[in-house]
Design a protein around this motif. Structure first.
Motif, PDB file in Angstrom:
ATOM      1  N   PRO A 152       0.805  -1.229   0.000  1.00 40.10           N
ATOM      2  CA  PRO A 152       0.000   0.000   0.000  1.00 40.10           C
ATOM      3  C   PRO A 152       0.837   1.277   0.000  1.00 40.10           C
ATOM      4  O   PRO A 152       0.446   2.274  -0.615  1.00 40.10           O
ATOM      5  N   ALA A 153       1.978   1.266   0.689  1.00 34.86           N
ATOM      6  CA  ALA A 153       2.816   2.470   0.731  1.00 34.86           C
ATOM      7  C   ALA A 153       3.333   2.826  -0.653  1.00 34.86           C
ATOM      8  O   ALA A 153       3.319   4.000  -1.056  1.00 34.86           O
ATOM      9  N   CYS A 154       3.779   1.840  -1.422  1.00 27.75           N
ATOM     10  CA  CYS A 154       4.269   2.095  -2.787  1.00 27.75           C
ATOM     11  C   CYS A 154       3.143   2.559  -3.691  1.00 27.75           C
ATOM     12  O   CYS A 154       3.331   3.442  -4.542  1.00 27.75           O
ATOM     13  N   TRP A 155       1.953   1.960  -3.523  1.00 27.88           N
ATOM     14  CA  TRP A 155       0.803   2.416  -4.325  1.00 27.88           C
ATOM     15  C   TRP A 155       0.491   3.876  -4.028  1.00 27.88           C
ATOM     16  O   TRP A 155       0.262   4.670  -4.948  1.00 27.88           O
ATOM     17  N   TYR A 156       0.465   4.251  -2.748  1.00 26.72           N
ATOM     18  CA  TYR A 156       0.131   5.631  -2.386  1.00 26.72           C
ATOM     19  C   TYR A 156       1.154   6.608  -2.942  1.00 26.72           C
ATOM     20  O   TYR A 156       0.793   7.659  -3.493  1.00 26.72           O
ATOM     21  N   VAL A 157       2.441   6.272  -2.804  1.00 25.29           N
ATOM     22  CA  VAL A 157       3.496   7.155  -3.313  1.00 25.29           C
ATOM     23  C   VAL A 157       3.382   7.307  -4.826  1.00 25.29           C
ATOM     24  O   VAL A 157       3.513   8.409  -5.367  1.00 25.29           O
ATOM     25  N   THR A 158       3.127   6.210  -5.523  1.00 22.80           N
ATOM     26  CA  THR A 158       3.013   6.267  -6.988  1.00 22.80           C
ATOM     27  C   THR A 158       1.823   7.098  -7.422  1.00 22.80           C
ATOM     28  O   THR A 158       1.939   7.981  -8.287  1.00 22.80           O
ATOM     29  N   ASP A 159       0.665   6.830  -6.831  1.00 27.15           N
ATOM     30  CA  ASP A 159      -0.579   7.463  -7.281  1.00 27.15           C
ATOM     31  C   ASP A 159      -0.708   8.909  -6.826  1.00 27.15           C
ATOM     32  O   ASP A 159      -1.223   9.752  -7.570  1.00 27.15           O
ATOM     33  N   LYS A 160      -0.241   9.218  -5.640  1.00 24.64           N
ATOM     34  CA  LYS A 160      -0.484  10.544  -5.071  1.00 24.64           C
ATOM     35  C   LYS A 160       0.704  11.495  -5.174  1.00 24.64           C
ATOM     36  O   LYS A 160       0.513  12.716  -5.128  1.00 24.64           O
ATOM     37  N   ILE A 161       1.914  10.958  -5.319  1.00 31.83           N
ATOM     38  CA  ILE A 161       3.095  11.832  -5.282  1.00 31.83           C
ATOM     39  C   ILE A 161       3.877  11.786  -6.588  1.00 31.83           C
ATOM     40  O   ILE A 161       4.012  12.799  -7.290  1.00 31.83           O
ATOM     41  N   VAL A 162       4.389  10.614  -6.931  1.00 33.24           N
ATOM     42  CA  VAL A 162       5.323  10.516  -8.052  1.00 33.24           C
ATOM     43  C   VAL A 162       4.641  10.767  -9.390  1.00 33.24           C
ATOM     44  O   VAL A 162       5.127  11.560 -10.207  1.00 33.24           O
ATOM     45  N   GLU A 163       3.524  10.105  -9.657  1.00 31.95           N
ATOM     46  CA  GLU A 163       2.872  10.248 -10.964  1.00 31.95           C
ATOM     47  C   GLU A 163       2.410  11.674 -11.244  1.00 31.95           C
ATOM     48  O   GLU A 163       2.689  12.211 -12.325  1.00 31.95           O
ATOM     49  N   PRO A 164       1.708  12.348 -10.320  1.00 29.86           N
ATOM     50  CA  PRO A 164       1.351  13.759 -10.592  1.00 29.86           C
ATOM     51  C   PRO A 164       2.568  14.650 -10.784  1.00 29.86           C
ATOM     52  O   PRO A 164       2.555  15.550 -11.635  1.00 29.86           O
ATOM     53  N   TRP A 165       3.618  14.406 -10.007  1.00 27.84           N
ATOM     54  CA  TRP A 165       4.834  15.226 -10.143  1.00 27.84           C
ATOM     55  C   TRP A 165       5.481  15.031 -11.504  1.00 27.84           C
ATOM     56  O   TRP A 165       5.929  15.986 -12.139  1.00 27.84           O
ATOM     57  N   LEU A 166       5.539  13.783 -11.981  1.00 24.50           N
ATOM     58  CA  LEU A 166       6.144  13.513 -13.280  1.00 24.50           C
ATOM     59  C   LEU A 166       5.360  14.152 -14.412  1.00 24.50           C
ATOM     60  O   LEU A 166       5.931  14.696 -15.359  1.00 24.50           O
ATOM     61  N   TRP A 167       4.046  14.084 -14.350  1.00 20.63           N
ATOM     62  CA  TRP A 167       3.231  14.668 -15.419  1.00 20.63           C
ATOM     63  C   TRP A 167       3.414  16.180 -15.484  1.00 20.63           C
ATOM     64  O   TRP A 167       3.372  16.775 -16.566  1.00 20.63           O
TER      65      TRP A 167
END
Length: 293
Positions: free
Chosen positions: A2-17
Motif C-alpha cells: 500500500p505504501a508504494c501504491w500511495y506514493v506512486t498514485d499521489k506523489i510521483v505520478e502527478p509530479w512527473l506529469w
C-alpha cells in the motif's frame, strides 16, 4: 505494498506529469501495438508450450542420480555440477529458443535477415547504456580501490558500539547507519560481509539477536538502493527513461525514487517495531533479544 501504491498514485505520478511531460516527437517502434492478433495469441500459447516441454525435459535429465548434469557426488547445487557451470548457456537457449519459436509462429520472422534485424534493433537501444557503463566502471573501480566504503562502514560500526544505547535505539541506529552507507555501497553481500563480523558480536553483547540485526539491515538495504546513483542498474533505468523524456538523468531518477525510499524506510521500520512489540517471531526459532553472556 500500500505504501508504494500511495506514493506512486499521489506523489510521483502527478509530479512527473507536471515536471517531465513526454517528448512531443516521441518515436514509437514500428512493432509496438496495443492490439494482439489471433495469430500472435496462438504463437504465444505455442511458445509457452515449447517452454514447458523444454523445462520438463531439463527436469527429467536432472532426476537420475547418475545424471551427466550432476556433480561427481550427485548434487545439483554444487559449483562442480555441469548444470551450474552451464546456467548462462541454458538461460540463453531457453529464452532465445522461445523467442525464435514465437517469432516464426507469429510471422514476425520470415527470413534469416529478420533474426539479425531484431538483434540490431535491440543492440541499438543499448548503445547509450554501454557508453554510460564504460565511464561508470572507471569511477566504481577507483572508488572500490580507495576502500573508502569499507573505512566508513568500520568507523560507523565502532561509533555505534561506543554509544551503548538501549536495544530499541540501537536497532534504529543500525537502520539509519546502513541507509547512509547504502548510498555508496549498494551490494548487499559486500555490505553484509563488512558489517556482519562487527555488528553481530557487538549486538549480541548488548542482548540483540542476529536475526533482528539481519532484519534491520535488510530494511535499509531494500529501501535505499533505488535512490543512489551507485546502484548497478541505474544506467539501464536512465536509458529507458530517456526513450520517453530526453532530458532525464541521474538527478531526475534519484528525485523520482526518493519518496519511495522515505516511505519504505518509515513503513518497514514501523512494521519491525510493531512485530517486536507484539512479539511476533521473525522466523522459526528467531527471537528478538539474545541472552547476554
Amino acid at each position: 505494498m500500500p505504501a508504494c501504491w500511495y506514493v506512486t498514485d499521489k506523489i510521483v505520478e502527478p509530479w512527473l506529469w507536471n515536471m517531465y511531460p513526454l517528448d512531443e516527437n516521441l518515436e514509437i517502434e514500428n512493432d509496438v501495438n496495443t492490439e494482439i492478433s489471433s495469430r500472435e495469441n496462438k504463437a504465444f500459447y505455442f511458445a509457452s508450450f515449447v517452454l514447458l516441454l523444454m523445462t520438463v525435459g531439463l527436469v527429467l535429465a536432472l532426476l537420475p542420480e547418475d545424471s551427466l548434469l550432476r556433480a561427481p557426488d550427485g548434487t545439483l547445487a554444487s559449483f562442480k555440477a555441469p548444470i551450474m557451470q552451464s546456467i548462462v548457456a541454458l538461460i540463453f537457449i531457453f529464452t532465445g529458443g522461445v523467442g525464435v519459436v514465437y517469432g516464426v509462429a507469429s510471422g514476425k520472422f520470415k527470413l534469416p535477415k529478420d533474426f539479425t534485424k531484431s538483434m540490431e534493433d535491440m543492440t541499438h537501444t543499448l548503445v547509450q547504456l554501454v557508453v554510460f557503463y564504460f565511464f561508470a566502471a572507471q569511477f566504481l573501480y577507483a572508488f572500490n580501490a580507495s576502500q573508502i566504503g569499507a573505512l566508513l562502514a568500520v568507523s560507523g560500526a565502532e561509533f555505534l558500539r561506543s554509544l551503548a544505547l538501549p536495544p530499541q535505539l540501537t536497532i534504529f541506529g543500525i537502520i539509519f547507519f546502513v541507509a547512509l552507507l547504502n548510498l555508496i555501497i549498494t551490494s548487499a553481500s559486500a555490505k553484509w560481509a563488512i558489517l556482519a563480523p562487527i555488528f553481530i558480536p557487538m549486538l549480541m553483547g548488548v542482548g540483540i539477536s542476529p536475526e533482528l540485526t539481519q532484519a534491520s539491515f535488510r530494511i535499509s538495504d531494500n529501501s535505499v538502493n533505488v535512490v543512489t546513483p551507485m546502484f548497478a542498474f541505474y544506467p539501464l533505468i536512465i536509458t529507458y527513461c530517456q526513450k520517453y523524456v530526453k532530458e532525464s538523468g541521474i538527478g531526475t531518477l534519484s528525485s523520482m525514487m526518493l519518496p519511495y525510499t522515505v516511505a519504505l524506510l518509515i513503513v518497514l521500520t514501523v512494521v519491525l517495531y510493531g512485530m517486536w512489540f507484539l512479539d511476533i517471531p521473525l522466523g522459526l526459532q528467531a527471537d528478538y533479544l539474545y541472552p547476554r553472556p
